[in-house]
Structure formats: C-alpha cells, structure tokens
Scaffold this motif. Structure first.
Motif, mmCIF file in Angstrom:
data_model
loop_
_atom_site.group_PDB
_atom_site.id
_atom_site.type_symbol
_atom_site.label_atom_id
_atom_site.label_comp_id
_atom_site.label_asym_id
_atom_site.label_seq_id
_atom_site.Cartn_x
_atom_site.Cartn_y
_atom_site.Cartn_z
ATOM 1 N N ALA A 72 0.839 -1.207 0.000
ATOM 2 C CA ALA A 72 0.000 0.000 0.000
ATOM 3 C C ALA A 72 0.870 1.251 0.000
ATOM 4 C CB ALA A 72 -0.926 -0.015 1.207
ATOM 5 N N LYS A 73 1.945 1.205 0.771
ATOM 6 C CA LYS A 73 2.792 2.390 0.867
ATOM 7 C C LYS A 73 3.560 2.636 -0.425
ATOM 8 C CE LYS A 73 3.252 2.962 5.770
ATOM 9 N NZ LYS A 73 3.877 2.435 6.973
ATOM 10 N N CYS A 74 3.995 1.552 -1.068
ATOM 11 C CA CYS A 74 4.778 1.710 -2.293
ATOM 12 C C CYS A 74 3.919 2.115 -3.476
ATOM 13 C CB CYS A 74 5.493 0.414 -2.646
ATOM 14 S SG CYS A 74 6.836 0.059 -1.558
ATOM 15 N N GLN A 75 2.736 1.533 -3.563
ATOM 16 C CA GLN A 75 1.939 1.725 -4.772
ATOM 17 C C GLN A 75 0.896 2.809 -4.621
ATOM 18 O OE1 GLN A 75 1.417 -1.997 -7.109
ATOM 19 N NE2 GLN A 75 1.155 -2.846 -5.084
ATOM 20 N N GLY A 76 0.662 3.261 -3.391
ATOM 21 C CA GLY A 76 -0.384 4.258 -3.181
ATOM 22 C C GLY A 76 -1.722 3.573 -3.041
ATOM 23 N N ILE A 77 -2.679 4.259 -2.430
ATOM 24 C CA ILE A 77 -3.955 3.599 -2.150
ATOM 25 C C ILE A 77 -5.112 4.240 -2.892
ATOM 26 C CG2 ILE A 77 -3.498 2.488 0.049
ATOM 27 C CD1 ILE A 77 -4.343 5.115 1.350
ATOM 28 N N GLY A 78 -4.879 5.418 -3.487
ATOM 29 C CA GLY A 78 -5.863 6.029 -4.369
ATOM 30 C C GLY A 78 -7.221 6.245 -3.757
ATOM 31 N N HIS A 79 -8.241 5.815 -4.505
ATOM 32 C CA HIS A 79 -9.632 6.162 -4.183
ATOM 33 C C HIS A 79 -10.178 5.429 -2.976
ATOM 34 C CE1 HIS A 79 -9.401 2.760 -6.914
ATOM 35 N NE2 HIS A 79 -10.281 2.259 -6.081
ATOM 36 N N ARG A 80 -9.536 4.333 -2.549
ATOM 37 C CA ARG A 80 -10.148 3.514 -1.509
ATOM 38 C C ARG A 80 -10.377 4.283 -0.219
ATOM 39 N NH1 ARG A 80 -10.538 -1.629 -3.258
ATOM 40 N NH2 ARG A 80 -9.312 -1.579 -5.137
ATOM 41 N N PHE A 81 -9.410 5.141 0.099
ATOM 42 C CA PHE A 81 -9.528 5.933 1.314
ATOM 43 C C PHE A 81 -10.724 6.885 1.195
ATOM 44 C CE2 PHE A 81 -8.426 9.719 3.793
ATOM 45 C CZ PHE A 81 -8.333 9.137 5.037
ATOM 46 N N ASP A 82 -10.842 7.532 0.043
ATOM 47 C CA ASP A 82 -11.943 8.468 -0.187
ATOM 48 C C ASP A 82 -13.280 7.741 -0.112
ATOM 49 O OD1 ASP A 82 -9.992 10.319 -0.624
ATOM 50 O OD2 ASP A 82 -9.902 9.902 -2.768
ATOM 51 N N LEU A 83 -13.264 6.495 -0.593
ATOM 52 C CA LEU A 83 -14.489 5.684 -0.588
ATOM 53 C C LEU A 83 -14.983 5.475 0.836
ATOM 54 C CD1 LEU A 83 -15.673 4.308 -3.183
ATOM 55 C CD2 LEU A 83 -14.856 2.177 -2.220
#
Ligand SMILES: Nc1ncnc2c1ncn2[C@@H]1O[C@H](COP(=O)(O)OP(=O)(O)OP(=O)(O)O)[C@@H](O)[C@H]1O
Ligand SMILES: [Mg+2]
Length: 262
Positions: A72-83
């Motif tokens: 998660a830290k390397c690739q980024g988590i994008g929209h999931r957090f916003d979701l």
C-alpha cells in the motif's frame, strides 16, 4: 467483470499480462490495446492496472500485515480511502449507526496519518486475512501461513493499489468454492462501486461464482472462442451445435467445448 476461461496452456496468463502492459519485451505482440481510447504509451499502465500473479512470491520474513502495508505504501492507495470517507459522510447524513468495525477504521482515518493502515485493515478484513494478520508469511524453510491464505495475500497485495483495471490469474487455486465465492463477490462489489474493470481467470468456478460475472471470455489454443455477455453464452454454443446437458455447471461445460473443437 469478466470471467476468463480456458484449458491450461490456452494463453490466459499471456492475455492478462498483455492487457496489464507487463508482457516481457522479448515476446512479439500484434494488435492494439486501448484503455478508454488511450493507447498504452500515452499513460503508465502499471499505475492503472494491477496484475495478480498465478504464483505467490513473497518475503517469508514479513507478516501478512507488513506485506500488504508495504504494498500500500509503495503503490499508493488512491480512491479507496476516499471511498471509506464518503461512506461515513453518507451514514451521518442518513443518520445510520455505522458498523462498529467500519467506525474504528474511520476514527483511525480521521487522524489522517494512517491512510495506508486503514486501507490495509479493510482489505485484510474483506479477504478474511485478519485472523492471520500478524503471522509470518513463511516459505519452504520457514513455517508460516497456509497455502490458501498465501494465495489471498497475493490478491490483497494488488487489491490495495489505486488501479481500476484488475487482472487476476487463477486466484482460486488452493481455495474452497465458498471462500472463492466470497472473494469474487467482494471484488464484484468494489468494481461496481468504483466503476472499474476486472478480468479474472478461474479454474473450475462453482455455479454460484460463475453467476457473479457479467461477461465471459473463452480461450482455446490462444484464440478467443467467445467474448460476450454471460446470458448469451449457452444460446451461442447451442447455435453452433453444442448443447449444455442438464445438471451440468455452465463453466464446466464451456471448459469441455475446447476439447471437442480442438
Ligand atoms: N516466453 C515464451 N516463449 C514461448 N512460448 C511461450 C512463452 N511464454 C508462454 N509461452 C507459451 O504460450 C502458451 C500460453 O501460456 P500461458 O501461460 O498464457 O497459458 P495459461 O492459459 O495461463 O496456462 P495455465 O492455465 O497452465 O496457467 C503456452 O503454450 C506457453 O508454453
Ligand atoms: Mg496461467
């Protein structure tokens, strides 16, 4: 959401790798791959597509949580957090008491710092890995999690990414049909919410898992034999002279057709 079917050696892995833009450069490829009208050299497909490998390659000395968190830290988590944040906002609006589990995520999320941890926890929960979150992954020399759990760690690693195009290669190997159903069902829900695309290759999916898919691609000897909606697949093969016997799973029937044509 598309189910990719085909006998071993039909080219499932090759097709998924090509779509994800990760085909080794030594292999010759013809044809064009377009994402919403954009060719592969206009953007970085590795950022928008996630390929879940058929083989499990992990660091044996990391725990399950560390493995997923690292990804998660390397690739980024994008929209999931916003979701997750959007979910809590709507719940407040509608005056719904949130599920205690989700509530804990959101309280953690409110601190802002732990974004990756929040998403990691969520994915671990979805894949049923929370019970072994702090167990070492292990390998031949080091006793760790079970084979089925390892398979799910491979999936979890890619599910945390911001990619909206998921390509999953035989994620069900070593899992029972009810676990496979649960995983595919939760992928389906996520995909439908975020408006993403998933192409999933499965060996012998159970009828209830098969029913979850919108589209089917059937491969045989590197050729696409069928690519279209799931509802029309039986009709199509009936018109070609292949009738599905009663009391036989449709997925099993499709796997057998290649035998007859080949
Ligand atoms: N680098 C390569 N050079 C030559 N042939 C290759 C190469 N990579 C794959 N192939 C061949 O391409 C065919 C398709 O392989 P692929 O791995 O895509 O099959 P698959 O459908 O994923 O099989 P399985 O279900 O066993 O994983 C196979 O016959 C394989 O031997
Ligand atoms: Mg393969």
């Amino acid at each position: 959401m598309t189910l990719l079917l085909g006998p071993p050696g039909a080219g499932k892995t090759s097709l998924l790798l090509a779509l994800a833009g990760t085909l080794p450069s030594s292999l010759k490829m013809s044809g064009d791959i377009i994402y919403n009208g954009h060719t592969m050299d206009e953007f970085v497909p590795r950022r928008s597509a996630a390929y879940v490998s058929q083989h499990d390659l992990h660091m044996a000395e990391l725990t399950v949580r560390e493995t997923v968190n690292f990804s998660a830290k390397c690739q980024g988590i994008g929209h999931r957090f916003d979701l997750l944040m959007e979910l809590s906002r709507r719940e407040k609006e509608e005056n719904i008491k949130p599920d205690p589990e989700i509530d804990i995520y959101l309280k953690a999320a409110a601190t802002g710092e732990q974004k990756a941890e929040v998403v990691t926890n969520h994915i671990l929960k979805v894949l049923g890995l929370d019970i072994c979150a702090d167990t070492l992954v292990g390998n031949n020399m080091l006793r760790g999690i079970s084979g089925g759990q390892k398979k799910r760690v491979t999936t979890a690693e890619m599910l945390v990414t911001p990619g909206r195009a998921l390509f999953m290669d035989e994620i069900s190997t070593g899992l029972d049909s009810s676990t496979t159903f649960q995983i595919v069902n939760s992928i389906r829900q996520t995909i439908h919410i975020i408006g993403g695309t998933a192409v999933i290759a499965l060996l012998q999916p159970a009828p209830e898992t098969y029913e979850l898919f919108d589209d089917i691609i059937l491969l045989s000897d590197g050729q696409v034999v069928y690519n279209g909606p799931r509802e029309h697949v039986l009709e199509f093969f009936k018109s070609m002279g292949f009738k599905c016997p009663e009391r036989k799973g449709v997925a099993d029937f499709l796997q057998e057709i290649k035998g007859n044509t080949g």
